[in-house]
Design an enzyme around this catalytic site. Structure first.
Site, short mmCIF file in Angstrom:
data_model
loop_
_atom_site.label_atom_id
_atom_site.label_comp_id
_atom_site.label_asym_id
_atom_site.label_seq_id
_atom_site.Cartn_x
_atom_site.Cartn_y
_atom_site.Cartn_z
N ARG A 158 90.33 14.73 -29.03
CA ARG A 158 90.66 15.52 -27.85
C ARG A 158 92.10 15.24 -27.39
NH1 ARG A 158 86.63 15.02 -22.85
NH2 ARG A 158 87.86 13.19 -22.37
N LYS A 165 79.96 15.67 -21.64
CA LYS A 165 79.47 16.11 -20.32
C LYS A 165 80.06 17.46 -19.92
CE LYS A 165 81.00 12.61 -17.84
NZ LYS A 165 81.64 11.74 -18.85
N ARG A 177 89.06 2.98 -20.32
CA ARG A 177 88.13 3.89 -19.64
C ARG A 177 86.69 3.53 -19.97
NH1 ARG A 177 89.36 9.59 -21.30
NH2 ARG A 177 88.12 10.21 -19.52
P1 AMP Z 1 86.85 12.77 -16.56
O1 AMP Z 1 87.50 14.01 -17.03
O2 AMP Z 1 85.58 13.01 -15.81
O3 AMP Z 1 86.67 11.75 -17.65
O4 AMP Z 1 87.85 12.10 -15.48
C1 AMP Z 1 89.17 11.77 -15.82
C2 AMP Z 1 89.71 10.70 -14.89
O5 AMP Z 1 89.70 11.18 -13.54
C3 AMP Z 1 88.92 9.41 -14.85
O6 AMP Z 1 89.25 8.52 -15.90
C4 AMP Z 1 89.35 8.87 -13.48
O7 AMP Z 1 90.66 8.34 -13.49
C5 AMP Z 1 89.37 10.13 -12.65
N1 AMP Z 1 88.04 10.40 -12.07
C6 AMP Z 1 87.21 11.45 -12.34
N2 AMP Z 1 86.08 11.38 -11.62
C7 AMP Z 1 86.18 10.25 -10.86
C8 AMP Z 1 85.33 9.61 -9.93
N3 AMP Z 1 84.11 10.10 -9.62
N4 AMP Z 1 85.77 8.47 -9.34
C9 AMP Z 1 86.98 7.96 -9.64
N5 AMP Z 1 87.83 8.49 -10.53
C10 AMP Z 1 87.44 9.64 -11.14
#
Ligand code: AMP
Length: 189
Positions: free
Chosen positions: A127, A13, A144
């Protein structure tokens, strides 16, 4: 254009969002990136978010929604934006709907990147080595993916029922995936 990019952790993404945002000249709003920047800077938000991120859990909706509201209020979002990693829960969808309808606007298209789960796990492990992310250990990766399946996967049918969902294969080389995404966006415009 107001876009949402969805898909499991490791679907690509962030990479694709960067490319699409550069070509469309719209801001790339990644809640994960904003949380990580806060963690690095040691802000109160970062300290709170880190506890959840390191465990593979979602940051509470109240915290996340307030952060997105502030970001969407900034001037550069007036003409459009791409949300990467938000909304992730049904409650976040409701809050986003209210934020946008208060401005008299709405989401134009939700792009879902679909990937093979084995590929995703391999990408995340790689990563973890490359970036040293604490939330990319194998145990946390598994958590996750579970949280995604429980809380975020159901959002795709919700957006499909609104006629906004464009499913795009995230498999293959980066430029090939970008071309599919751009075709899906054009088709929805
Ligand atoms: P990402 O880089 O988008 O995978 O986000 C990394 C981490 O940030 C996730 O595993 C969550 O702990 C937190 N996070 C990111 N976006 C959200 C969201 N919309 N709601 C809740 N937690 C989030």
């Amino acid at each position: 254009m107001r876009l949402i990019m969805m898909g499991p952790p490791g679907a690509g993404k962030g990479t694709q969002a960067d490319i699409v945002c550069a070509s469309m000249s719209i801001p790339h709003i990644s809640t994960g990136d904003i949380f990580r920047a806060n963690v690095t800077q040691g802000t109160a938000l970062g300290v709170e978010a880190k506890r959840y991120m390191d465990a593979g859990e979602y940051v509470p909706d109240g915290v996340t929604n307030a952060m997105v509201r502030d970001r969407l209020d900034e001037a550069d979002c007036a003409a459009g934006f791409l949300l990467d990693g938000y909304p992730r829960t049904i409650e976040q969808v409701g809050v986003l709907d209210a934020m946008l309808s208060a401005q008299g606007v709405g989401i134009d298209v939700v792009v879902e990147l679909t990937v093979d789960i084995d590929v995703v796990v391999k990408r995340l492990v790689k990563r973890a080595h490359d970036q040293g992310r604490a939330d990319d250990t194998e145990e946390v990766i598994r958590r996750r993916l579970e949280v995604f399946a429980e809380q975020t996967a159901p959002l795709t049918s919700l957006y499909a029922s609104r006629g906004l969902l464009a499913q795009v294969s995230g498999m293959g080389e980066i430029p090939a995936v970008t071309a599919r995404i751009e075709a899906a966006i054009s088709a929805s415009a």
